[in-house]
Design a protein around this motif. Sequence first.
Motif, PDB file in Angstrom:
ATOM      1  N   ILE A  23       0.843  -1.211   0.000  1.00  0.00           N
ATOM      2  CA  ILE A  23       0.000   0.000   0.000  1.00  0.00           C
ATOM      3  C   ILE A  23       0.870   1.251   0.000  1.00  0.00           C
ATOM      4  O   ILE A  23       0.622   2.213  -0.742  1.00  0.00           O
ATOM      5  CB  ILE A  23      -0.945  -0.002   1.212  1.00  0.00           C
ATOM      6  N   ASP A  24       1.903   1.268   0.828  1.00  0.00           N
ATOM      7  CA  ASP A  24       2.801   2.413   0.858  1.00  0.00           C
ATOM      8  C   ASP A  24       3.454   2.652  -0.501  1.00  0.00           C
ATOM      9  O   ASP A  24       3.681   3.798  -0.921  1.00  0.00           O
ATOM     10  CB  ASP A  24       3.879   2.206   1.918  1.00  0.00           C
ATOM     11  N   ALA A  25       3.773   1.548  -1.214  1.00  0.00           N
ATOM     12  CA  ALA A  25       4.377   1.694  -2.540  1.00  0.00           C
ATOM     13  C   ALA A  25       3.405   2.344  -3.517  1.00  0.00           C
ATOM     14  O   ALA A  25       3.791   3.229  -4.293  1.00  0.00           O
ATOM     15  CB  ALA A  25       4.826   0.333  -3.052  1.00  0.00           C
ATOM     16  N   THR A  26       2.134   1.925  -3.505  1.00  0.00           N
ATOM     17  CA  THR A  26       1.162   2.540  -4.426  1.00  0.00           C
ATOM     18  C   THR A  26       0.941   4.013  -4.092  1.00  0.00           C
ATOM     19  O   THR A  26       0.782   4.843  -4.995  1.00  0.00           O
ATOM     20  CB  THR A  26      -0.176   1.781  -4.374  1.00  0.00           C
ATOM     21  N   ILE A  27       0.940   4.342  -2.808  1.00  0.00           N
ATOM     22  CA  ILE A  27       0.785   5.754  -2.407  1.00  0.00           C
ATOM     23  C   ILE A  27       1.978   6.575  -2.885  1.00  0.00           C
ATOM     24  O   ILE A  27       1.830   7.637  -3.501  1.00  0.00           O
ATOM     25  CB  ILE A  27       0.649   5.864  -0.881  1.00  0.00           C
ATOM     26  N   TYR A  29       4.438   5.997  -5.231  1.00  0.00           N
ATOM     27  CA  TYR A  29       4.665   6.120  -6.675  1.00  0.00           C
ATOM     28  C   TYR A  29       3.557   6.911  -7.360  1.00  0.00           C
ATOM     29  O   TYR A  29       3.817   7.676  -8.297  1.00  0.00           O
ATOM     30  CB  TYR A  29       4.824   4.743  -7.305  1.00  0.00           C
ATOM     31  N   SER A  30       2.324   6.745  -6.927  1.00  0.00           N
ATOM     32  CA  SER A  30       1.242   7.541  -7.536  1.00  0.00           C
ATOM     33  C   SER A  30       1.419   9.019  -7.209  1.00  0.00           C
ATOM     34  O   SER A  30       1.150   9.890  -8.047  1.00  0.00           O
ATOM     35  CB  SER A  30      -0.123   7.034  -7.055  1.00  0.00           C
ATOM     36  N   ALA A  31       1.887   9.330  -6.009  1.00  0.00           N
ATOM     37  CA  ALA A  31       2.122  10.730  -5.639  1.00  0.00           C
ATOM     38  C   ALA A  31       3.242  11.333  -6.481  1.00  0.00           C
ATOM     39  O   ALA A  31       3.151  12.492  -6.913  1.00  0.00           O
ATOM     40  CB  ALA A  31       2.467  10.824  -4.152  1.00  0.00           C
ATOM     41  N   MET A  32       4.300  10.567  -6.734  1.00  0.00           N
ATOM     42  CA  MET A  32       5.386  11.080  -7.561  1.00  0.00           C
ATOM     43  C   MET A  32       4.928  11.307  -9.004  1.00  0.00           C
ATOM     44  O   MET A  32       5.304  12.294  -9.645  1.00  0.00           O
ATOM     45  CB  MET A  32       6.573  10.121  -7.524  1.00  0.00           C
ATOM     46  N   LEU A  33       4.120  10.399  -9.529  1.00  0.00           N
ATOM     47  CA  LEU A  33       3.599  10.585 -10.887  1.00  0.00           C
ATOM     48  C   LEU A  33       2.716  11.824 -10.970  1.00  0.00           C
ATOM     49  O   LEU A  33       2.781  12.583 -11.942  1.00  0.00           O
ATOM     50  CB  LEU A  33       2.823   9.343 -11.315  1.00  0.00           C
ATOM     51  N   LEU A  34       1.893  12.036  -9.965  1.00  0.00           N
ATOM     52  CA  LEU A  34       1.051  13.239  -9.953  1.00  0.00           C
ATOM     53  C   LEU A  34       1.913  14.501  -9.878  1.00  0.00           C
ATOM     54  O   LEU A  34       1.586  15.523 -10.497  1.00  0.00           O
ATOM     55  CB  LEU A  34       0.089  13.192  -8.763  1.00  0.00           C
ATOM     56  N   ILE A 115       5.678   4.642 -17.614  1.00  0.00           N
ATOM     57  CA  ILE A 115       5.473   3.194 -17.507  1.00  0.00           C
ATOM     58  C   ILE A 115       6.225   2.559 -16.333  1.00  0.00           C
ATOM     59  O   ILE A 115       5.652   1.741 -15.594  1.00  0.00           O
ATOM     60  CB  ILE A 115       5.861   2.504 -18.832  1.00  0.00           C
ATOM     61  N   PRO A 116       7.508   2.885 -16.098  1.00  0.00           N
ATOM     62  CA  PRO A 116       8.215   2.199 -14.991  1.00  0.00           C
ATOM     63  C   PRO A 116       7.503   2.345 -13.641  1.00  0.00           C
ATOM     64  O   PRO A 116       7.356   1.355 -12.911  1.00  0.00           O
ATOM     65  CB  PRO A 116       9.585   2.873 -14.991  1.00  0.00           C
ATOM     66  N   ASP A 117       7.064   3.555 -13.298  1.00  0.00           N
ATOM     67  CA  ASP A 117       6.394   3.746 -12.010  1.00  0.00           C
ATOM     68  C   ASP A 117       5.003   3.127 -12.007  1.00  0.00           C
ATOM     69  O   ASP A 117       4.551   2.597 -10.975  1.00  0.00           O
ATOM     70  CB  ASP A 117       6.313   5.235 -11.681  1.00  0.00           C
TER      71      ASP A 117
END
Length: 530
Positions: A23-27, A29-34, A115-117
């Motif tokens: 869960i921490d990983a999805t939070i 990486y999604s924050a960095m993409l945003l 794509i990588p993230d």
Amino acid sequence: MLQTRQVQHTLMAYLRHELCTPIDATIGYSAMLLEELQTQPDSIFVADLQKIHACSQQLLTLVTTILDPVQLEMSQIDGELSRFGAELRMELLTPLSTIIGYCEMLLEEAPAELIPDLDKIHTAAHQLLSLVNDIVHLAQQQLQRLTTPDTNSPLLLEHPATAILLRSATTTLETLDRESTVTQSQGGMILVVDDNPTNCDLLSRQLKRQGYTVTTATNARQALRLLKAISYDLILLDAIMPEIDGLELLQQLKQDDRFKHIPAIVISALETIDVAVKCIELGAEDYLQKPCNPILLQARIATSLEKKRLRDREILYRQQVEHLTATAAAIEERNRIAREIHDSLGHSLTALNVQMQAAATLLLTDPTQAHSFLTQAQRLGKTAMQEVRESVRALRTDERTEQPFAETIAALAEEFRQVTGITPNICLRLTQPLSFSVSKTLYRIVQETLTNISKYAEATQVQIHSIATEHRIDLKITDNGRGFNAHQQTTGFGLQGMQERVAALNGKFHLTTSPGSGCQIQVELPLSLN
């Protein structure tokens, strides 16, 4: 039936952190993409990423709440693991499925740089799905470990926190909120130590965006190798790692003079206050519980780095003070040598010169008297050589032969008589033996004064009086010579040396003289320093 709250607490902590890892990983990486897409608010990908980020936050809240041992009674899971697992899956599958669905769409449509993230988010989401579907088996395995005594295993019931050490802990952080006032960092070299590569990658990238230079290590041995090669300003240390865990590594660092000054922030999945206290006792700068609030972590990092900068400045300041002190000591030593040469050797050479001049004057008219003066000059030459030897010896050792003060003054007076023909009037009233420092200081002052009188004063009378009380000793040397203007007189090594010697013993020095009125030197030294 399980009755032990320790078992309940350990089981819940174990399940919670296993689920929070992906869960921490999805939070993160999604924050960095945003953040990367914040300059493109109209991008078709922003809305989908926002849904992924929101669902990830929802999952974190659900897991933290459902698996809270304070809220959850043991009776709800004891003997009913299947029903507990089904309820957990029902709560988590909806937001988890949303994450997977949007992620798969983005993988098909997003540009190559995203794509990588996105792939890391997709992998973490499927890892979480696998854990949720297997939650019952996972809980049963952990309960078996906790309730089966094994003297060879660290998972003993009386040490519930060690159960978590079986698994790799996670260190995952959200990026700073775009509206945060923390927009700049002061920079610094940071070492991230975490056995989870995803956590290392995520934290490293986030810290680099904040302006830090980051190196990662996935185990304690690798961290030690890096610390020996690179100078770091801060260590972010995962408490739970295989082989050498974070607490053992922290203890090693704080016992090593090379690394003990580097601040370390421990980030741990362990919730017990005992672990936090242990970290601080071992020397950690701070302790944060997973998952960390990113703004709080950034503030702690900035504070720790500032403390280190201040400590480094203090160390540099102390080194500079030590250097200046050594320099001052060297200057003082040179001054002391100058005083020694002037006071001792200068006195003998001056007397020698007087004798040689007298011999030269009488050589033709009174050879017998001239021979007498030459004999005195020879004796003074030997004395001068002895003074040189004593000065050299004084530079090599602090061991000196102490003589009674009265005897040393009497010897100086006899030398003065032989040179000038004037017998000083001596009056010494001493109630106790003098310390070496006081005796030597007074001796040098009398010696220098008599030398000056023989060279310049043209006196016919000289008095040397000294009176000692319980707490101080006074010395007064008076002559009836021509005197001088003290305000116009250039201070040479003679007067300056006397003043420095007296000041070194916290004493008082006073000179009274004027042209045609002779000269008087008064010295007062405390005896409390003896």
